[in-house]
Design a protein around this motif. Sequence first.
Motif, PDB file in Angstrom:
ATOM      1  N   SER A 190     -21.925  27.737 -48.659  1.00 33.30           N
ATOM      2  CA  SER A 190     -22.169  26.516 -47.882  1.00 33.30           C
ATOM      3  C   SER A 190     -22.277  26.803 -46.390  1.00 33.30           C
ATOM      4  O   SER A 190     -22.948  26.067 -45.669  1.00 33.30           O
ATOM      5  CB  SER A 190     -21.061  25.484 -48.133  1.00 33.30           C
ATOM      6  N   VAL A 191     -21.617  27.866 -45.917  1.00 33.23           N
ATOM      7  CA  VAL A 191     -21.664  28.175 -44.482  1.00 33.23           C
ATOM      8  C   VAL A 191     -22.607  29.329 -44.163  1.00 33.23           C
ATOM      9  O   VAL A 191     -22.928  29.560 -42.992  1.00 33.23           O
ATOM     10  CB  VAL A 191     -20.259  28.504 -43.933  1.00 33.23           C
ATOM     11  N   PHE A 245     -15.002  35.044 -43.652  1.00 30.31           N
ATOM     12  CA  PHE A 245     -13.817  35.254 -42.828  1.00 30.31           C
ATOM     13  C   PHE A 245     -13.762  36.676 -42.294  1.00 30.31           C
ATOM     14  O   PHE A 245     -13.363  36.906 -41.154  1.00 30.31           O
ATOM     15  CB  PHE A 245     -12.556  34.927 -43.631  1.00 30.31           C
ATOM     16  N   LEU A 246     -14.187  37.626 -43.093  1.00 32.04           N
ATOM     17  CA  LEU A 246     -14.235  39.011 -42.640  1.00 32.04           C
ATOM     18  C   LEU A 246     -15.391  39.226 -41.670  1.00 32.04           C
ATOM     19  O   LEU A 246     -15.351  40.125 -40.827  1.00 32.04           O
ATOM     20  CB  LEU A 246     -14.381  39.949 -43.839  1.00 32.04           C
ATOM     21  N   ARG A 247     -16.423  38.409 -41.776  1.00 32.56           N
ATOM     22  CA  ARG A 247     -17.606  38.533 -40.941  1.00 32.56           C
ATOM     23  C   ARG A 247     -17.509  37.749 -39.632  1.00 32.56           C
ATOM     24  O   ARG A 247     -18.361  37.906 -38.752  1.00 32.56           O
ATOM     25  CB  ARG A 247     -18.840  38.058 -41.724  1.00 32.56           C
ATOM     26  N   ALA A 248     -16.477  36.918 -39.496  1.00 33.23           N
ATOM     27  CA  ALA A 248     -16.322  36.117 -38.276  1.00 33.23           C
ATOM     28  C   ALA A 248     -16.169  37.035 -37.067  1.00 33.23           C
ATOM     29  O   ALA A 248     -15.426  38.021 -37.096  1.00 33.23           O
ATOM     30  CB  ALA A 248     -15.108  35.199 -38.393  1.00 33.23           C
ATOM     31  N   LEU A 281     -13.906  28.225 -39.534  1.00 37.19           N
ATOM     32  CA  LEU A 281     -14.128  28.502 -40.954  1.00 37.19           C
ATOM     33  C   LEU A 281     -12.887  28.154 -41.783  1.00 37.19           C
ATOM     34  O   LEU A 281     -13.005  27.546 -42.849  1.00 37.19           O
ATOM     35  CB  LEU A 281     -14.489  29.969 -41.156  1.00 37.19           C
ATOM     36  N   ARG A 282     -11.720  28.535 -41.276  1.00 32.26           N
ATOM     37  CA  ARG A 282     -10.497  28.269 -42.032  1.00 32.26           C
ATOM     38  C   ARG A 282     -10.257  26.767 -42.175  1.00 32.26           C
ATOM     39  O   ARG A 282      -9.870  26.272 -43.242  1.00 32.26           O
ATOM     40  CB  ARG A 282      -9.314  28.940 -41.343  1.00 32.26           C
ATOM     41  N   ALA A 283     -10.497  26.021 -41.097  1.00 27.58           N
ATOM     42  CA  ALA A 283     -10.349  24.565 -41.173  1.00 27.58           C
ATOM     43  C   ALA A 283     -11.363  23.978 -42.147  1.00 27.58           C
ATOM     44  O   ALA A 283     -11.059  23.048 -42.898  1.00 27.58           O
ATOM     45  CB  ALA A 283     -10.510  23.953 -39.784  1.00 27.58           C
ATOM     46  N   GLY A 284     -12.588  24.519 -42.128  1.00 28.69           N
ATOM     47  CA  GLY A 284     -13.605  24.054 -43.055  1.00 28.69           C
ATOM     48  C   GLY A 284     -13.249  24.322 -44.496  1.00 28.69           C
ATOM     49  O   GLY A 284     -13.450  23.459 -45.367  1.00 28.69           O
TER      50      GLY A 284
END
Length: 242
Positions: free
Chosen positions: A182-183, A221-224, A233-236
């Motif tokens: 989705s992201v 998360f690893l690519r942030a 991303l974590r909030a999403g």
Amino acid sequence: MLEIVRVPVLSDNYSWLVRDTGSGATMVIDPGEAGPVLDAAAARGWRIEAVWLTHWHPDHVGGAAAIRDATGAAILGPEAERVKIDVLEQGVGEGDRVMLGDQQAAVLSVPGHTAGHIAFHFEEAAAIFTGDTLFAMGCGRLFEGDAAQMFGNMQRYAALPDGTKVYCGHEYTQSNGRFAVSVDPGNDALVARMAQVDRLRAAGEATVPTTIGDERATNPFLRAGTVEEFSRLRAGKDAFKG
């Protein structure tokens, strides 16, 4: 060097039986319950000598006492969480080295999911046990830490060799992958991986271990690139309903 057996426990947890093939020394990481772990060891004729814990949550430590009582295994885990792990015997932390037979693991401090969470990295065997920090296409929720801590963990994991196998604590890959797509819908490697995950889950198959290389290609998360991006991303993911 290491023989690693995935043991499903509880609803979606994985415990890991790990055996040094040279010495025969055997331990279990994060036994959420004892029965399936003891059965898996007995079926192979293995004797569990140690229990290693990554963090204090009950779904990761719940079987430790019963395994100790049944086998005499010593229990090792994060010193920083000793007050929350009443069965803990040997406390370890960042920079410590622990042995399974002839195989050495480095202890990494990876806070965020819990304040004292640790991971075990067998560098020579190219294997890392990440508990509830790094998942396939995901990362752990921030219960006792903050985004900066978990972002730092992700950067640390991303620096490992691509071939490093990642043994995490849950079968969360399908839901993680849905959020990832989705992201990052234009990521062809992610789309292909998600199709494979869907096939595996439809067949009742597990999707872990994963590898650092696969996570660098597909895990948002690893690519942030920044703490701010990671935090968004974590909030999403926390609010994601897909």
